[in-house]
Enzyme design. Structure first.
Site, PDB file in Angstrom:
ATOM      1  N   VAL A  97       4.088   7.412  -6.188  1.00 46.04           N
ATOM      2  CA  VAL A  97       3.665   6.673  -7.380  1.00 46.04           C
ATOM      3  C   VAL A  97       4.709   5.630  -7.775  1.00 46.04           C
ATOM      4  O   VAL A  97       4.360   4.534  -8.226  1.00 46.04           O
ATOM      5  CB  VAL A  97       3.382   7.639  -8.559  1.00 46.04           C
ATOM      6  CG1 VAL A  97       4.639   8.350  -9.043  1.00 46.04           C
ATOM      7  CG2 VAL A  97       2.716   6.904  -9.704  1.00 46.04           C
ATOM      8  N   GLY A 338      -2.997  12.315  -6.045  1.00 45.35           N
ATOM      9  CA  GLY A 338      -2.772  12.345  -7.484  1.00 45.35           C
ATOM     10  C   GLY A 338      -1.622  11.435  -7.863  1.00 45.35           C
ATOM     11  O   GLY A 338      -1.374  10.422  -7.213  1.00 45.35           O
ATOM     12  N   GLU A 339      -0.929  11.799  -8.940  1.00 44.77           N
ATOM     13  CA  GLU A 339       0.224  11.064  -9.456  1.00 44.77           C
ATOM     14  C   GLU A 339      -0.145   9.748 -10.123  1.00 44.77           C
ATOM     15  O   GLU A 339       0.641   9.173 -10.854  1.00 44.77           O
ATOM     16  CB  GLU A 339       1.267  10.771  -8.357  1.00 44.77           C
ATOM     17  CG  GLU A 339       1.818  11.979  -7.650  1.00 44.77           C
ATOM     18  CD  GLU A 339       2.852  11.615  -6.583  1.00 44.77           C
ATOM     19  OE1 GLU A 339       3.194  10.413  -6.456  1.00 44.77           O
ATOM     20  OE2 GLU A 339       3.308  12.534  -5.873  1.00 44.77           O
ATOM     21  N   GLY A 340      -1.331   9.209  -9.857  1.00 47.35           N
ATOM     22  CA  GLY A 340      -1.690   7.861 -10.277  1.00 47.35           C
ATOM     23  C   GLY A 340      -1.722   6.883  -9.127  1.00 47.35           C
ATOM     24  O   GLY A 340      -1.927   5.677  -9.320  1.00 47.35           O
TER      25      GLY A 340
END
Length: 371
Positions: A97, A338-340
């Site tokens: 990210v 995930g994480e953005g």
């Protein structure tokens, strides 16, 4: 705070949307030639209440982190301590990210809303906020990730045994998400991006999606970090048993989050509602974000107008949730980190959709003949 935020969320501006559609028809390109980007620009005009809408910049990613009591059921092979360790990695700038945020020029804010193990020491005390505090008045740096300490409790309870959270704990997590959204917009963010971190968090996400969509968990549960067949079967059984035990009512989103949600899911739901209340677009990441988005939409249906689906997660529940929200993802790369990360990769697409309305000449202004 929750009720006030919900009361602020209104429908998109139809006149601004009509103006955007009319402008798209006069630009120097064949009508409809930009496909989904044209409708995205129209939606963003409706959200902003003007045409063209403001450019969605600068961008701010908020990564909400929490742990999960359901970890005890063996739904993931990863140790729970990895959540806190990854927060250290985010703050050091060493995660995926961070790499994508640097590429996009986005700031990164990490929010501890429910991590169960001690967090690593933060070198820069100015990058932290006290528990329950606002995320800070100054604009977050695009170069130095920031930590917000807002831990509601050290991880959820085991949803397979009891309700994961109390209603008050859900409210506290949602209030944190709303405050973070407000502070980032106040600091100048033109678009908010969802991020998440929490070992085991795809299990409550699958339960939330199954509850809101009224589907069997086999249709909403994926392999998360890549579990083997026996672990996957156990994960589906855990979600199915939890839904049977708690029988959450989708008409009571606070109750659904309390029964089978996570602290990061609740905080993300608040973050999305906070963005919608400020009429600021919120770019959704993967399955954790879209499960939270279902909750946000249950609280305030008009909040969907602020949501942009960044990508289609490889988790099956993500497609179910996006279909339920009526959102089409901008990219589909088989991501499940995930994480953005997926939201950040989609960010230039959103910016490009709006930039067209600002910068492309019309047939009249360019002296180009129409057919």
């Amino acid at each position: 705070m929750l009720e006030t935020t919900i009361a602020t969320i209104g429908p998109p501006d139809e006149s601004a949307m009509a103006a955007a559609r009319e402008l798209q028809g006069r630009l120097t390109k064949p009508p409809g030639s930009l496909g989904a980007l044209e409708e995205l620009s129209v939606r963003l005009a409706g959200l902003a209440g003007r045409c063209p809408p403001p450019l969605p910049e600068p961008a701010a990613v908020a990564i909400f982190a929490g742990d999960h009591g359901v970890h005890a059921q063996g739904v993931t092979p990863w140790p729970q301590e990895v959540t806190a360790q990854m927060i250290g990695n985010f703050l050091a700038g060493g995660a995926v990210v961070n790499a994508f945020a640097r590429q996009a020029g986005a700031s990164v804010t990490v929010v501890d809303v429910g991590v169960a193990t001690p967090l690593p020491t933060v070198d820069d005390p100015s990058a932290t906020a006290g528990p329950g505090a606002r995320a800070g008045g100054a604009a977050p740096s695009r170069d130095v990730p920031r930590l917000v300490a807002a831990n509601v409790r050290p991880g959820t309870r085991d949803l397979a045994v009891t309700a994961a959270l109390t209603r008050d704990e859900v409210r506290a997590a949602m209030a944190t998400g709303i405050r973070v959204a407000d502070d980032l917009v106040d600091a100048g963010a033109g678009i908010l991006l969802t991020g998440d971190m929490g070992i085991g968090n795809t299990t409550p996400a699958a339960a939330l999606i199954a509850a809101f969509a009224g589907l069997d968990p086999a249709q909403t549960t994926g392999r998360g970090t890549g579990v083997d067949d026996p672990t996957y079967a156990r994960k589906v059984d855990v979600v199915r048993a939890a839904l049977r035990r708690h029988a959450p009512d989708p008409a009571d989103p606070l109750g659904v989050l309390a029964a089978v949600g996570g602290l990061e899911h609740a905080a993300l739901a608040g973050f999305i509602l906070g963005a919608a209340a400020r009429r600021t677009p919120v770019l959704l990441d993967g399955v954790i974000a879209v499960s939270a988005a279902l909750a946000a939409a249950a609280f305030a249906p008009h909040a969907v107008a602020a949501m942009v689906a960044g990508h289609r997660s490889a988790e099956p529940g993500a497609t179910v949730a996006l279909r339920r929200l009526g959102l089409e993802p901008l990219i589909d790369l088989g991501l499940r980190l995930g994480e953005g990360t997926g939201a950040l990769l989609a960010l230039p697409v959103v910016t490009g959709a709006v930039r067209v309305l600002h910068e492309v000449a019309t047939f009249d202004s360019a002296g180009v003949a129409e057919k």
